[in-house]
Write an enzyme that holds these catalytic residues in place. Sequence first.
Site, PDB file in Angstrom:
ATOM      1  N   GLY A 696       0.819  -1.195   0.000  1.00  0.00           N
ATOM      2  CA  GLY A 696       0.000   0.000   0.000  1.00  0.00           C
ATOM      3  C   GLY A 696       0.860   1.255   0.000  1.00  0.00           C
ATOM      4  N   CYS A 697       0.254   2.377  -0.398  1.00  0.00           N
ATOM      5  CA  CYS A 697       1.016   3.626  -0.499  1.00  0.00           C
ATOM      6  C   CYS A 697       1.437   4.147   0.872  1.00  0.00           C
ATOM      7  CB  CYS A 697       0.194   4.671  -1.245  1.00  0.00           C
ATOM      8  SG  CYS A 697      -1.500   4.874  -0.630  1.00  0.00           S
ATOM      9  N   TYR A 698       0.468   4.243   1.802  1.00  0.00           N
ATOM     10  CA  TYR A 698       0.806   4.635   3.169  1.00  0.00           C
ATOM     11  C   TYR A 698       1.860   3.687   3.745  1.00  0.00           C
ATOM     12  CZ  TYR A 698      -3.172   7.850   4.136  1.00  0.00           C
ATOM     13  OH  TYR A 698      -4.052   8.899   4.176  1.00  0.00           O
TER      14      TYR A 698
END
Length: 879
Positions: A696-698
Amino acid sequence: MLSACAVALRAGARRSVRRLPTRARVLPVTAARLQRQLSTSTARTTDLSARGMIIQTLSSVGSKREVQQYLSLFTGVSSQRFAVIKVGGAILTDHLDELCKALGFLYTVGLYPVIVHGAGPQLNNLLEEAGIEPQFEEGIRVTDAKTLRVARNLFMKENMNLVNKLEEMGVHAQPLTTGMFRAEYLNKEKWGLVGKVTGVNKEAIEAAISCGYLPILTSMAETEDGQILNVNADVAAAELARALEPLKVVYLSEKGGLFDASGSKISAINLDEEYDHLMSQSWVKYGTRLKIKEIKELLDTLPRTTSVAIIHPGDLQKELFTDSGAGTLIRRGNKLHSASSLSDFKDVEALKAVLIRDREGPDAKATVDEYIEFLKENPFKAYYDGPMNALAIVLPANDGRHPTLATLTITKAGWLTNVADNIFTTLKKEHPQLVWTVKEDDENLGWFYDKSDGSVTSEGCRMFWYGLGNSKEINKLMHDFTLHGRAMLGDSNLESRLQKAASKASSTKPKAQQARNYSTLARRPILSTPLFGQSKGRGYVTQTNPNPPIGKKNASMDRPARVALIGARGYTGQELIRLLDAHPNMELRHVSSRELAGQKLEGYTKQDVVYENLSPEDVRDMEKRGDVDCWVMALPNGVCKPFVEAVYEGRKSSNHKSVIVDLSADYRFDNTWTYGLPELVPRANLTAATQIANPGCYATAAQLGIAPLVPHLGGMPHVFGVSGYSGAGTKPSPKNDVENLTNNIIPYSLTGHIHEREVSTQLGAEIAFVPHVAVWFRGIHHTISIPLKQSMTSRDIRQIYQDRYAGEKLVKVVGEAPSVKNISGKHGVEIGGFEVDKSGKRVVVCATIDNLLKGAATQCLQNMNLALGYAEYEGIPVM
C-alpha cells in the site's frame, strides 16, 4: 574580563544606554588598537554540547565522511584563511536570519569567515528619499559628497544591525567599518569618490579572529590622506581574497548560483577545462558573462586550492560540507592529460609512485612493477591531472569483455577539488560503456552509484557499469560476475602474474615503503577495484536480475513482455499505462474495464488498444494459450480473487507461467505471495516470484521511514499520515469530495486501519497508524514518532538511514523534513527530519511519497521488471 572598549562595543550591540558615540565607533581600527581592545578577553571556550549539536546539524546535510573531511580541511589552515564571504544588501534585508544562522553554525564549530557586505538596494532607496538621483557609468555608481555621506551612514547602520543580530545569537562579532581597505581614486573625474583598493589591513582582521570574533567589514576604503571612498562590495571581497588567500570565496546570492540556457543551475565550473567553451556560448552574456570573467581573473591570482562558490545563505552548510554542494562552485581545476603508452608519461617512476601510494605490504612494489610490464605490452588509456592527484586507467574491450576501469586513485587534494568528477566526465565522453568494481564496504559507494547505471554484488565486491543499454548484455555480465567474480573483468594471465610477483616479493626481506599520501582510496589490488575508503554497504542487486527463473519471460526474449491490466479506470491504472507507454521492453496488450469497454485507450501511443470487459473465463483461456506474460490486478480490495484463480486454472493445462502483480490488499498477508517492496524485501525473492502483492502507499512510506531503526526501537512508533484525496479513489465519497475537504482534514480511521496491520506484519514490530485525507490531490506525508531504546544523536540516526539506503535510487535521505509539494509527480520516497528530543531517546522522522507512483504504479513496475528479468528501474525516471 573584557576591556572597557570591548565592553562598550558589546553593550552597544545590545542596545544598551552605555553606547559608544558614533564618532568613536567609526574610527579606523589598527591591529594594535584592536589587540588592546580584545587582549583581556577571556579565550572563547566552545560549548561542547553546542558544538556537538552543530556538527550533528552539519551531518544532516551530508554524510559523516563528507562533513568530517571538509571540517578537517577547513580547520587545517589558519583561521583567516578559511573563507571570505561577500554579503549583498538584498541578503541583509531579506535573508538576515538565514545568514546569521549560517554564520552561527560556522562560528560554533570553530570556523571564522571574514565577512564584507554592501548595501546597494538600501542605498538606492535612501538616495531616492533624499531626492538624489543615482547615476551609473559603466555599471559603477557615481559617488559625490552627498551620496558618500548617505552611503557611509547606511553602511554603519547595516554593519551594526548584522553585528547586533549575531551577538543576540551568542556569536561574537567585531565591526570593522573603516581603515580595512587602502585605496586611491578609481577615476575622480568620471566616478567621483569611488576607490580602487591598493591594500588590505590584514593585521586587524587577524587580530579579531585570534580573539574569537567574526570580522564584519564594510566596503568603504580610505586614501593615504584619510578621504573615505566608496568601493563595490564584489571588488572589496576579491581584494580581501587576494590578501588572505582563503580556501573559499563565497558570494551569497538570492538566486543561489549561476544558471545555464535551460534555466538549470550550474553545479560546477572548472575554468581550465571549460572557460573558453563556456564564454563562446550564446547564453553566457551580460551579468553572467561578467561574473565568470571576474571570477577567473580572481582565481588566476590565487592558489589552486582556492575556489569560489555562489550560493544562497540558506544552503551555505550544504555547499561547504558536501561533495554535491548546493550552489555553483567555480575553481581553476587542473587540465586533464591522457596517455595510451608508457612513453606518454614524462616519468614512469613517478607513475609507479602514484600506483603504489594506495597499496601497502611487502608485495606492493613487485605488484606495481608487474602491472607496469603489463601496460608496456597491452593497450590502455590513462587519464590524470598535472600533479597526479588523480589517475584513471581504462583497459579496452577484448575477448568479449567490456571496457574496464582498472585503476582509479585519488589523493585528498584531488578529491576535494573534484578532479575525480572531471575524470569521470571525460571517461563518459570517451567510453560509452564502462565496467568497474568497488569493495562492498566502501564509504563512498554512493558516489559510484551516482556515476553508474546499475550494479551487482559478489564476494564482498560490487560491480558497477554504465552505458550497457541491452538487457541481455547486462544479464550476461551480471551472471558472469556472480559466477567468476572480479577475475572476469581483468586479464587472467595478468592476474596470475601479479599474484606470482606478490608471492615472490613477500618471500624476500621487506623493503622500506614510500610514505603514503593521504588518499580516500582504500587498499586494493591494482586491477578492477577502484575504491574510496571504508564503510558498511549493502549486498543486493540494484539493477537487473542475472538469473531469471527458467520458463519465465525475461530480458533474453526477442520480443517485449506482454502485459494485461485488469481494472484500468482508476488513477493508479492511468499512471501505470503512462509508464508502460515509455517502457522499452513491455507492451500493454489488454486493458479491462467494465465501464469503458469498447472505448479506445487514451494516453498509450505504441499501438491502438481498446478497453475490454474481460471475465475470469477469458483470463483463464488467455493464460492457457500463453497470451500474457504479466497480469496486473488494479481492482478494489476484495474483487480480484476470481481473476487470480482463473490464472491458476489456466496454468494447470499449460507450460506457460505468467507473473501476477496485485495492487489491492487481498494478498498482502498471504505467505504464498511475495511482498513487493524491493528496498526492504530481498530482490532475489522478487526475481523468483510469479505472484507479487504490491504494498500500500501509506505502508510503503511508513515502512521505509521506520525500517532502519527497527533494531533500535524502544517502544511503539506512532505514524500520523496525511494523503491527498486521490488516495480515496475515483468512486465519489466524502473523502474525495473537494468541497467537503476544503478547510478540513478527515481521518480514515482512528485505529485498526489495514495499513497498520500491514506495516506491523512486515517490520515485525507493532506500530500505531492514524491516516488522514486532505484537500490536495496527490502525495502523502508521514510524521513518525519513534521511541529509542538507547540515547542517540540526530547525526547518528541520519547516518543509519544513509547507510541503509545507499544506492537505492528511489529513496532519498534529506536533512530537513520533506514536503508533499516537492514529492508530487516524483517516483521515489524522501525521508528526513531526524529531530531528536532532549532525552535523545525519541526521534521524529518524516517521509513523503506520491501515492500514485512509488506508492502504487512505480512500485508495480519495479516488481514487474524484477520478476520478468529486466533492469529494475527500466522505464522509471529515477530521483
